[in-house]
Design a protein around this motif. Structure first.
Motif, PDB file in Angstrom:
ATOM      1  N   ILE A 193      62.572 -16.136  80.863  1.00 50.73           N
ATOM      2  CA  ILE A 193      61.874 -17.365  81.243  1.00 50.73           C
ATOM      3  C   ILE A 193      62.599 -18.060  82.390  1.00 50.73           C
ATOM      4  CG2 ILE A 193      61.281 -19.686  80.428  1.00 50.73           C
ATOM      5  CD1 ILE A 193      60.683 -18.504  77.714  1.00 50.73           C
ATOM      6  N   ARG A 194      63.930 -18.047  82.361  1.00 52.90           N
ATOM      7  CA  ARG A 194      64.706 -18.688  83.424  1.00 52.90           C
ATOM      8  C   ARG A 194      64.453 -18.025  84.768  1.00 52.90           C
ATOM      9  NH1 ARG A 194      70.936 -19.523  82.249  1.00 52.90           N
ATOM     10  NH2 ARG A 194      69.964 -20.844  80.647  1.00 52.90           N
ATOM     11  N   LEU A 195      64.293 -16.696  84.777  1.00 49.75           N
ATOM     12  CA  LEU A 195      64.000 -16.000  86.033  1.00 49.75           C
ATOM     13  C   LEU A 195      62.643 -16.419  86.583  1.00 49.75           C
ATOM     14  CD1 LEU A 195      65.292 -12.385  85.263  1.00 49.75           C
ATOM     15  CD2 LEU A 195      66.234 -14.017  86.918  1.00 49.75           C
ATOM     16  N   GLY A 196      61.680 -16.604  85.677  1.00 45.83           N
ATOM     17  CA  GLY A 196      60.358 -17.046  86.118  1.00 45.83           C
ATOM     18  C   GLY A 196      60.380 -18.452  86.690  1.00 45.83           C
ATOM     19  N   ILE A 197      61.157 -19.334  86.071  1.00 44.08           N
ATOM     20  CA  ILE A 197      61.245 -20.715  86.549  1.00 44.08           C
ATOM     21  C   ILE A 197      62.127 -20.803  87.808  1.00 44.08           C
ATOM     22  CG2 ILE A 197      61.965 -23.055  85.904  1.00 44.08           C
ATOM     23  CD1 ILE A 197      61.305 -22.361  83.026  1.00 44.08           C
ATOM     24  N   TYR A 198      63.073 -19.883  87.949  1.00 47.33           N
ATOM     25  CA  TYR A 198      63.983 -19.868  89.108  1.00 47.33           C
ATOM     26  C   TYR A 198      63.200 -19.804  90.414  1.00 47.33           C
ATOM     27  CZ  TYR A 198      67.310 -17.933  92.482  1.00 47.33           C
ATOM     28  OH  TYR A 198      68.075 -17.699  93.591  1.00 47.33           O
ATOM     29  N   ALA A 199      62.127 -19.020  90.421  1.00 46.69           N
ATOM     30  CA  ALA A 199      61.338 -18.866  91.654  1.00 46.69           C
ATOM     31  C   ALA A 199      60.656 -20.177  92.057  1.00 46.69           C
ATOM     32  CB  ALA A 199      60.293 -17.771  91.466  1.00 46.69           C
ATOM     33  N   ARG A 200      60.545 -21.130  91.126  1.00 44.55           N
ATOM     34  CA  ARG A 200      59.860 -22.393  91.427  1.00 44.55           C
ATOM     35  C   ARG A 200      60.833 -23.580  91.360  1.00 44.55           C
ATOM     36  NH1 ARG A 200      54.504 -22.671  87.905  1.00 44.55           N
ATOM     37  NH2 ARG A 200      54.117 -24.360  89.393  1.00 44.55           N
ATOM     38  N   ARG A 201      62.109 -23.302  91.554  1.00 45.79           N
ATOM     39  CA  ARG A 201      63.110 -24.364  91.437  1.00 45.79           C
ATOM     40  C   ARG A 201      62.963 -25.410  92.533  1.00 45.79           C
ATOM     41  NH1 ARG A 201      65.165 -19.953  93.801  1.00 45.79           N
ATOM     42  NH2 ARG A 201      66.691 -20.103  95.496  1.00 45.79           N
ATOM     43  N   PHE A 202      62.511 -24.995  93.730  1.00 50.59           N
ATOM     44  CA  PHE A 202      62.339 -25.963  94.814  1.00 50.59           C
ATOM     45  C   PHE A 202      61.113 -26.835  94.566  1.00 50.59           C
ATOM     46  CE2 PHE A 202      64.758 -22.536  96.933  1.00 50.59           C
ATOM     47  CZ  PHE A 202      65.868 -23.276  97.307  1.00 50.59           C
ATOM     48  N   SER A 203      60.083 -26.261  93.923  1.00 47.15           N
ATOM     49  CA  SER A 203      58.913 -27.072  93.561  1.00 47.15           C
ATOM     50  C   SER A 203      59.306 -28.128  92.536  1.00 47.15           C
ATOM     51  CB  SER A 203      57.807 -26.174  92.997  1.00 47.15           C
ATOM     52  OG  SER A 203      57.387 -25.234  93.958  1.00 47.15           O
ATOM     53  N   ILE A 204      60.177 -27.745  91.606  1.00 50.20           N
ATOM     54  CA  ILE A 204      60.660 -28.701  90.600  1.00 50.20           C
ATOM     55  C   ILE A 204      61.429 -29.828  91.278  1.00 50.20           C
ATOM     56  CG2 ILE A 204      62.259 -28.960  88.652  1.00 50.20           C
ATOM     57  CD1 ILE A 204      61.513 -26.112  87.801  1.00 50.20           C
ATOM     58  N   HIS A 205      62.277 -29.459  92.229  1.00 48.40           N
ATOM     59  CA  HIS A 205      63.071 -30.478  92.934  1.00 48.40           C
ATOM     60  C   HIS A 205      62.170 -31.402  93.753  1.00 48.40           C
ATOM     61  CE1 HIS A 205      66.624 -32.263  94.713  1.00 48.40           C
ATOM     62  NE2 HIS A 205      66.138 -32.043  95.928  1.00 48.40           N
ATOM     63  N   THR A 206      61.135 -30.852  94.379  1.00 50.07           N
ATOM     64  CA  THR A 206      60.211 -31.670  95.176  1.00 50.07           C
ATOM     65  C   THR A 206      59.486 -32.667  94.292  1.00 50.07           C
ATOM     66  OG1 THR A 206      59.888 -29.834  96.724  1.00 50.07           O
ATOM     67  CG2 THR A 206      58.237 -31.583  96.724  1.00 50.07           C
ATOM     68  N   MET A 207      59.009 -32.221  93.134  1.00 44.31           N
ATOM     69  CA  MET A 207      58.335 -33.143  92.219  1.00 44.31           C
ATOM     70  C   MET A 207      59.281 -34.236  91.742  1.00 44.31           C
ATOM     71  SD  MET A 207      55.732 -30.815  89.918  1.00 44.31           S
ATOM     72  CE  MET A 207      56.908 -29.531  89.490  1.00 44.31           C
ATOM     73  N   LYS A 208      60.531 -33.872  91.536  1.00 41.09           N
ATOM     74  CA  LYS A 208      61.515 -34.872  91.122  1.00 41.09           C
ATOM     75  C   LYS A 208      61.737 -35.911  92.220  1.00 41.09           C
ATOM     76  CE  LYS A 208      65.849 -33.716  90.784  1.00 41.09           C
ATOM     77  NZ  LYS A 208      67.147 -33.151  90.325  1.00 41.09           N
ATOM     78  N   LEU A 209      61.729 -35.463  93.483  1.00 43.02           N
ATOM     79  CA  LEU A 209      61.947 -36.379  94.607  1.00 43.02           C
ATOM     80  C   LEU A 209      60.799 -37.373  94.769  1.00 43.02           C
ATOM     81  CD1 LEU A 209      63.440 -34.000  97.344  1.00 43.02           C
ATOM     82  CD2 LEU A 209      64.657 -35.722  95.989  1.00 43.02           C
ATOM     83  N   VAL A 210      59.568 -36.951  94.477  1.00 45.23           N
ATOM     84  CA  VAL A 210      58.416 -37.853  94.638  1.00 45.23           C
ATOM     85  C   VAL A 210      58.243 -38.773  93.444  1.00 45.23           C
ATOM     86  CG1 VAL A 210      57.222 -36.236  96.161  1.00 45.23           C
ATOM     87  CG2 VAL A 210      56.796 -36.171  93.693  1.00 45.23           C
ATOM     88  N   GLY A 211      59.171 -38.705  92.470  1.00 46.52           N
ATOM     89  CA  GLY A 211      59.157 -39.665  91.369  1.00 46.52           C
ATOM     90  C   GLY A 211      58.540 -39.184  90.077  1.00 46.52           C
ATOM     91  N   ALA A 212      58.216 -37.897  89.964  1.00 44.62           N
ATOM     92  CA  ALA A 212      57.633 -37.376  88.722  1.00 44.62           C
ATOM     93  C   ALA A 212      58.680 -37.396  87.604  1.00 44.62           C
ATOM     94  CB  ALA A 212      57.126 -35.950  88.930  1.00 44.62           C
ATOM     95  N   SER A 213      58.264 -37.749  86.416  1.00 43.32           N
ATOM     96  CA  SER A 213      59.199 -37.797  85.284  1.00 43.32           C
ATOM     97  C   SER A 213      59.548 -36.374  84.844  1.00 43.32           C
ATOM     98  CB  SER A 213      58.576 -38.555  84.113  1.00 43.32           C
ATOM     99  OG  SER A 213      57.443 -37.862  83.617  1.00 43.32           O
ATOM    100  N   TRP A 214      60.687 -36.261  84.150  1.00 44.75           N
ATOM    101  CA  TRP A 214      61.102 -34.946  83.673  1.00 44.75           C
ATOM    102  C   TRP A 214      60.066 -34.352  82.708  1.00 44.75           C
ATOM    103  CZ3 TRP A 214      66.999 -33.969  82.758  1.00 44.75           C
ATOM    104  CH2 TRP A 214      67.699 -34.270  83.925  1.00 44.75           C
TER     105      TRP A 214
END
Length: 300
Positions: A193-214
Motif C-alpha cells: 500500500i505504501r508503494l501505491g501511495i508513494y507515487a502520489r506523495r506530491f499530490s498529498i503535499h499539494t492538497m496539504k498546502l491548499v489547506g485540506a485537512s488530514w
C-alpha cells in the motif's frame, strides 16, 4: 496543432491510469495471497478445535455395576446420569451382552465351565469435551463411585493425559503460526500500500498546502484500499471454498469436523482482516507522507 497538443496531454493521463491500475492489481493479488494463508490458519484452527473435541468425547469411562444390578435399576440409573452436565452419551452393556462378547473373544462360553455368568453389567460413558481431563475425571469418578451398586470406575489415565498434552502442543503451534503470519502479513500489505501511495506523495503535499485537512486527504486512500481489501477477501474466500470443496470430494468424512459454521467463521475472519488490515496500513502510510516536508519528499 490543437489536435497534437490534446494528444500530448492525454498520454500522461493514460500512462498514469495504467500505473495506478497495475498498482491496484498488485495490491489486490498480494493481499489475496496473504488472506488465503490466514484463512487456512483460521480453518485449521477451527478444524483442530472440533477434532480435539471429538477425540475427547470418544474417551470412554467404564462404570462396572454390581452382580445384583437388574436391568430395571440400570435403566433408572441411566436416566439419572443423563441429567449430569458432564455426560455426553451412555451405553448400557448387560451381563448377557458381556457374556456373548466374551464368548466371542475367547471362542468358548465361560458359563459352561463355571456354571454361571461371570461377567458384570456395565455402562460405558463418554463425557463432554470440557470434562475430558484427569482433573475433572478424578471428581467425576469419585461421584460415580458413590452411586449405589457401582463397584468400580475404569478409565485410561495415561491416554487422557497424552491426548490433552498433544492437543495443547498443537494449539500452541497454531497460535504461534497465526501470530507470525499476522506480523508478516501486516508488513507485506503495508509495504504494498505504501508503494501505491508513494507515487502520489506530491499530490498529498499539494492538497496539504491548499489547506485540506488530514482526514480529507486520507479518506480517499483509505476507502480505495478497503475496497481492494474487500475484493481480495472475496478472491481468497473463493480459493478457500474451492479447496474445501476438493477436500470434501476427496474425504467426505471431513464434514464431521468442518461444517458450514466453520466456513462462515473463516469467511468472516478473512473479510474482516482484509478490511482492517488495508484500512490501518493506508492510514499509517498516508500519515507518514503528511508529516513530511517538501524537501523530504524528494529524498525518499
Amino acid at each position: 496543432m490543437v489536435y497534437c497538443v490534446c494528444m500530448k496531454k492525454r498520454k500522461p493521463d493514460k500512462s498514469r491510469r495504467q500505473r495506478i491500475g497495475l498498482q491496484s492489481v498488485t495490491l489486490c493479488i498480494s493481499t489475496a495471497m496473504v488472506l488465503i494463508l490466514l484463512g487456512l490458519v483460521v480453518l485449521t484452527g477451527l478444524v483442530g478445535t472440533n477434532l480435539s473435541s471429538r477425540v475427547k468425547e470418544n474417551l470412554v469411562v467404564t462404570m462396572m455395576l454390581d452382580q445384583d444390578m437388574t436391568d430395571t435399576e440400570a435403566a433408572q440409573l441411566q436416566k439419572k446420569l443423563r441429567q449430569r452436565p458432564y455426560i455426553n452419551q451412555i451405553k448400557y452393556v448387560s451381563k448377557e451382552a458381556a457374556l456373548k462378547e466374551g464368548a466371542k473373544e475367547l471362542c468358548s462360553d465361560p458359563s459352561e465351565f463355571i456354571g454361571e455368568n461371570p461377567f458384570l453389567s456395565s455402562m460405558e460413558l463418554t463425557l463432554q469435551a470440557d470434562y475430558a481431563n484427569n482433573d475433572s475425571l478424578r471428581w467425576i469418578a469419585k461421584e460415580l463411585k458413590a452411586v449405589p451398586k457401582v463397584s468400580e470406575i475404569v478409565y485410561q489415565k495415561d491416554l487422557v493425559e497424552a491426548v490433552n498434552t498433544n492437543l495443547a502442543k498443537i494449539s500452541l503451534v497454531l497460535l504461534v503460526l497465526a501470530v507470525l503470519l499476522m506480523i508478516v502479513s501486516f508488513s507485506l500489505i503495508n509495504n504494498t500500500i505504501r508503494l501505491g501511495i508513494y507515487a502520489r506523495r506530491f499530490s498529498i503535499h499539494t492538497m496539504k498546502l491548499v489547506g485540506a485537512s488530514w482526514g480529507f486527504i486520507r479518506r480517499p486512500f483509505v476507502r480505495r484500499s478497503m475496497g481492494l481489501g474487500v475484493l481480495a477477501a472475496l478472491i481468497a474466500c473463493a480459493v478457500l471454498g474451492g479447496f474445501v470443496y476438493a477436500l470434501y470430494r476427496y474425504e467426505p468424512e471431513i464434514e464431521m469436523v468442518l461444517g458450514w459454521q466453520e466456513l462462515a467463521i473463516t469467511a468472516g475472519a478473512v473479510l474482516l482482516f482484509g478490511l482492517l488490515m488495508t484500512a490501518v496500513c493506508a492510514h499509517i502510510s498516508v500519515n507518514k507522507f503528511l508529516r513530511m516536508k517538501a524537501g523530504e519528499l524528494y529524498r525518499i
